[in-house]
Scaffold this active site. Structure first.
Site, PDB file in Angstrom:
ATOM      1  N   CYS A 176       0.830  -1.204   0.000  1.00 47.09           N
ATOM      2  CA  CYS A 176       0.000   0.000   0.000  1.00 47.09           C
ATOM      3  C   CYS A 176       0.864   1.254   0.000  1.00 47.09           C
ATOM      4  CB  CYS A 176      -0.971   0.023   1.172  1.00 47.09           C
ATOM      5  SG  CYS A 176      -2.240   1.297   0.987  1.00 47.09           S
ATOM      6  N   CYS A 195      -5.053   2.240  -5.523  1.00 44.25           N
ATOM      7  CA  CYS A 195      -4.647   2.859  -4.270  1.00 44.25           C
ATOM      8  C   CYS A 195      -5.734   3.840  -3.836  1.00 44.25           C
ATOM      9  CB  CYS A 195      -3.314   3.583  -4.424  1.00 44.25           C
ATOM     10  SG  CYS A 195      -2.646   4.187  -2.861  1.00 44.25           S
TER      11      CYS A 195
END
Length: 409
Positions: A172, A352
């Site tokens: 991430c 994202c």
């Protein structure tokens, strides 16, 4: 779904048709898809009894979610009919088709799926391992620290807050800056933002590698008055003195920066045992597993596939990437098992969700070529949107638990 760890050493050491190393999102998703396709004799190697939905840890650190809601028992997510061996993998010999396990056991496989994730290298930054979790230092990258992040943010009224991003691949990639925006928005609402200096340390030349979203994030940082240090990284921590060293790689300078709050993201790499294995990509300094970027098949061992954070792929390491990789691995593995050439392809899709405020989010979706790949083409995801925040907070967890981990999505 229900499973229990296998205590029988004889069962462990037998021959297994498919072995999957790793019971996170990647391993469970592939196992579920294989079971739905009718594959039997699947063995999952995973030492933990907890399964975490990690994308919500940023919101835990931002005071918008509870840590308890991100955890389920590992046994509850393992598909029916999958054998669970609750041990650590210590080594793989792909020539002999064997996996060495903790406790001295070993198992033999016909086909192997590598999905053990990555490791957090707290010791890679001098002083970080000793400082994190103490005094004014926290990190959303570990469940034991994420609630502390919110405690520090909530109690801060003035001073310097530093948010760092390591110069390694990481899971991430937007999370190191998302928590900075959540903190800044909280301080703005509490009317103390003008008394807090916020420094965001980024190793790259831009805030985000896809320009369309990078430009929006620049405006977000400006809105909060955040000092963005590009091409820079934290290279040392002194928890006693509450200081870090920030090295500017563009100018070759090192600066000592005092802090009153530090959200530190550790460098990350493949698990040490993976680095030592023949499966590691020689071109990957951090030991990630080699894989064809489209078929996800190992280039030297045709009975091995890799996906998720451990795979050396030129895309961001996210759960959304896993959601697209898992169907490809499962389908291509079925092809190989049936004597066919793999035909399914992964195009590098990743996503994202960039939280920019307590009720706003950008949804950045792109492929290997960094071309935008919107799931919702009629929605402008280049704008900060409340509906996208609701999507992340409430809908994505349900998609994960009910769809992705069950092999339905």
């Amino acid at each position: 779904m229900a499973a229990s760890p296998t205590p029988d050493t004889e069962t462990i050491t037998g021959r297994h048709r498919v072995a999957i190393i790793g019971g996170g999102s990647a391993g469970i998703s592939v196992a579920a898809r294989l079971r739905r396709a009718g594959v039997t004799d699947i063995t999952l190697v995973e030492p933990s009894d907890s399964h975490w939905y990690q994308p919500l840890w940023t919101l835990v650190g931002g005071g918008q979610a509870s840590l308890r809601g991100t955890r389920r028992a590992e046994a509850a997510v393992i598909p029916d009919g999958v054998r669970w061996i609750r041990r650590h993998a210590l080594a793989v010999d792909p020539d002999a088709h064997t996996i060495t396990l903790s406790g001295g056991a070993a198992l033999t496989y016909e086909y192997l799926v590598m999905a053990p994730g990555l490791q957090l290298d707290w010791d890679a930054v001098p002083g970080l391992a000793e400082a994190v979790g103490h005094d004014r230092v926290s990190s959303n990258y570990a469940p034991e620290y994420a609630p502390r992040t919110w405690e520090l943010i909530r109690n801060m009224r003035s001073g310097t807050a530093v948010f760092t991003h390591p110069a390694t691949p990481l899971k991430c990639g937007g999370a190191p800056q998302k928590i900075a925006y959540l903190a800044a928005d909280h301080w703005r609402r509490r009317k103390v933002l003008d008394r807090i200096r916020i420094i965001l340390v980024i190793p790259d030349a831009t805030l985000f590698k896809v320009p369309e979203w990078g430009r929006v994030l620049e405006r977000v940082a400006d809105r909060y008055g955040i000092e963005v240090r590009l091409r820079s990284e934290m290279t040392a921590v002194d928890g006693d003195r509450r200081e870090i060293v920030v090295t500017d790689h563009a100018g070759g300078r090192a600066e000592t920066v005092p802090y009153d709050l530090l959200h530190a993201v550790p460098p990350q790499s493949a698990p040490d045992w993976v680095k030592r294995s023949p499966l590691a990509d020689p071109a990957a300094a951090l030991g990630f597993v080699a894989a064809d970027k489209h078929t996800l098949r190992h280039p030297r061992y045709p009975d091995v596939f890799a996906l998720g954070d451990v795979a050396n792929l030129p895309t961001s390491k996210t759960g959304a990437a896993v959601r697209k990789q898992a169907p490809v691995v499962a389908a291509n593995l079925l092809d190989v098992m049936d004597g066919r050439t793999p035909t399914h392809r992964y195009d590098g899709y990743t996503s994202c969700p960039l939280v920019t405020a307590r009720d706003r989010m950008l949804l950045a979706e792109f492929d290997y070529d960094q071309r935008p790949r919107p799931t919702f083409p009629l929605i402008d995801t280049f704008k900060e949107r409340r509906d996208m925040w609701v999507f992340k907070r409430y809908l994505l967890p349900q998609i994960y638990w009910r769809g992705m981990l069950t092999g339905r999505l």
